[in-house]
Design a protein around this motif. Sequence first.
Motif, PDB file in Angstrom:
ATOM      1  N   LYS A   2      10.426 -42.235  -7.953  1.00 28.92           N
ATOM      2  CA  LYS A   2      10.514 -40.785  -7.902  1.00 28.92           C
ATOM      3  C   LYS A   2       9.355 -40.198  -7.089  1.00 28.92           C
ATOM      4  CE  LYS A   2      11.547 -36.886 -10.819  1.00 28.92           C
ATOM      5  NZ  LYS A   2      11.773 -36.382 -12.117  1.00 28.92           N
ATOM      6  N   ARG A   5      10.121 -40.483  -3.374  1.00 31.90           N
ATOM      7  CA  ARG A   5      11.106 -39.486  -2.978  1.00 31.90           C
ATOM      8  C   ARG A   5      10.443 -38.111  -2.843  1.00 31.90           C
ATOM      9  NH1 ARG A   5      16.375 -38.489  -6.501  1.00 31.90           N
ATOM     10  NH2 ARG A   5      14.804 -39.145  -7.977  1.00 31.90           N
ATOM     11  N   ASN A   6       9.562 -37.779  -3.767  1.00 32.86           N
ATOM     12  CA  ASN A   6       8.849 -36.496  -3.697  1.00 32.86           C
ATOM     13  C   ASN A   6       7.963 -36.439  -2.452  1.00 32.86           C
ATOM     14  OD1 ASN A   6      10.037 -35.610  -6.035  1.00 32.86           O
ATOM     15  ND2 ASN A   6       8.288 -36.126  -7.346  1.00 32.86           N
TER      16      ASN A   6
END
Length: 170
Positions: A2, A5-6
């Motif tokens: 995650k 992706r950020n």
Amino acid sequence: MKNKRNIVVVVTLVLFGVFFLRAIQQKEQTIKEGRLVLFELAPVDPRSLMQGDYMQLNYAINEQLRASGIDRTTLNKRGFVIVSLDQQHRATFKTISSKSLAELPLGDSLLPVKYFNWDGFTLSVGAESYFFQEGKDTLFDRAKYGGLRIDSEGNSVLIGLYDEELKIIE
């Protein structure tokens, strides 16, 4: 996962912002330093129910191109239209070229303007619409020229519409 992706999203937004700001800066520089060129207009209906009052711009240079006898099958999608300028900065069509800017034989009175050819034989040399305040349509009915600022690369920015006396309409 995650976090990666950020990071990708943040980097993409930052890059988009940088490109967007650079495009604005280039347009501002063209407006400030570009050469004023007046292209004669071939007016079109200045009204749209969805967009308000505006004038769709059709430059007379397209008619000059059609009359020039240039073979439309050889016309590239992008290139330069070469115009000559008179003492009042009015443009007159001379020729069209798909050569690079460095290869163009230019003089003091000749100016290259980038064009985009979307439909086979209509050149887009500048903005194709001019929006104005509602109720001012009669004021812009007398527009005779579209005033563009053109930089050394041939990029153009529409700065206003001009009347027959070459005065900007405000």
